[in-house]
Design a protein around this motif. Structure first.
Motif: not given
Length: 230
Positions: A100, A147, A156, A159
């Motif tokens: 990220a 992110a 994303e 995460f």
């Protein structure tokens, strides 16, 4: 905004089960439910004035990310994962966060950097004040900003899947562990992003999560502590 009645009703554009999930997660983060404690579906439904169906769906979602366990006869309980489970989550996060940072670094602008500075300052302020929940919220926001700035939906999604699990148990760990240096590591990530140094930002992000992984190994018992039904 369309509203519907029944188990799929929308509240402010959000599915009722999603609202219940958010409420239960907030309670978990605040320590309302302790590891091993039952989360009684009927009781939650009565508190919220809903049927049991959206509560059941919310609990299934929380089980999917590892925050609760569901047994056919015992119902739902908040989980206490093993130290290895927690350490493994942060090990995976070390590579996700590094990727990220690498991807987000060239996309940073002053507005995003200001958001990161604010989140980092909040972490420091709340740590000094002993507000562990607020520290974890600011920490989650810091990493979420990176992110999101990566503009990579896969990053994303991973995460969002991993972050609530780790954050819940960081909240429980903080009163027992010295996390000042862990919090300070966000400053190095931020400085690298301010300089536009993607490689350094990735290295700092990776090392940060590896250190969080070590914190979990050191401050959680290796065995789960899920209580049996009374």
């Amino acid at each position: 905004m369309t509203e519907r009645t029944g188990d799929d009703a929308l509240i402010g554009g959000e599915l009722l089960s999603a609202s219940v999930k958010r409420l239960l997660m907030d309670r978990i983060m605040k320590g309302h439910y302790q590891p091993g404690e039952r989360i009684v579906e009927l009781q939650v439904a009565r508190e919220l004035g809903t049927s049991q169906s959206p509560v059941r769906e919310a609990l299934r979602d929380l089980a999917a990310i590892g925050l609760v366990s569901i047994h056919s006869r015992k119902g739902a309980r908040m989980r206490q994962p093993t130290s290895k489970e927690l350490a493994d989550i942060s090990l995976v996060r070390s590579e996700i966060d590094a990727l990220a940072a690498t991807t987000a670094a060239p996309l940073m602008d002053e507005d995003v950097l200001d958001q990161l500075r604010e989140a980092y300052a909040e972490m420091q302020r709340h740590h000094a004040g002993g507000d562990h929940l607020a520290v974890t919220q600011a920490d989650a926001r810091f990493h979420k900003i990176i992110a999101t700035t990566s503009q990579n939906k896969a990053i994303e999604q991973v995460f969002d899947q991993l972050e609530p699990f780790a954050r819940t148990f960081i909240t429980l760990t903080m009163p027992k562990a010295d996390v000042g240096s862990i919090i300070g590591e966000h400053g190095a990530i931020l400085a690298a992003l301010e300089d536009g140094d993607a490689a350094l930002a990735a290295a700092c992000a990776r090392q940060h999560q590896l250190n969080v992984s070590a914190l979990f190994r050191d401050h959680f018992d290796a065995e789960p502590a899920e209580a049996s039904a009374p």
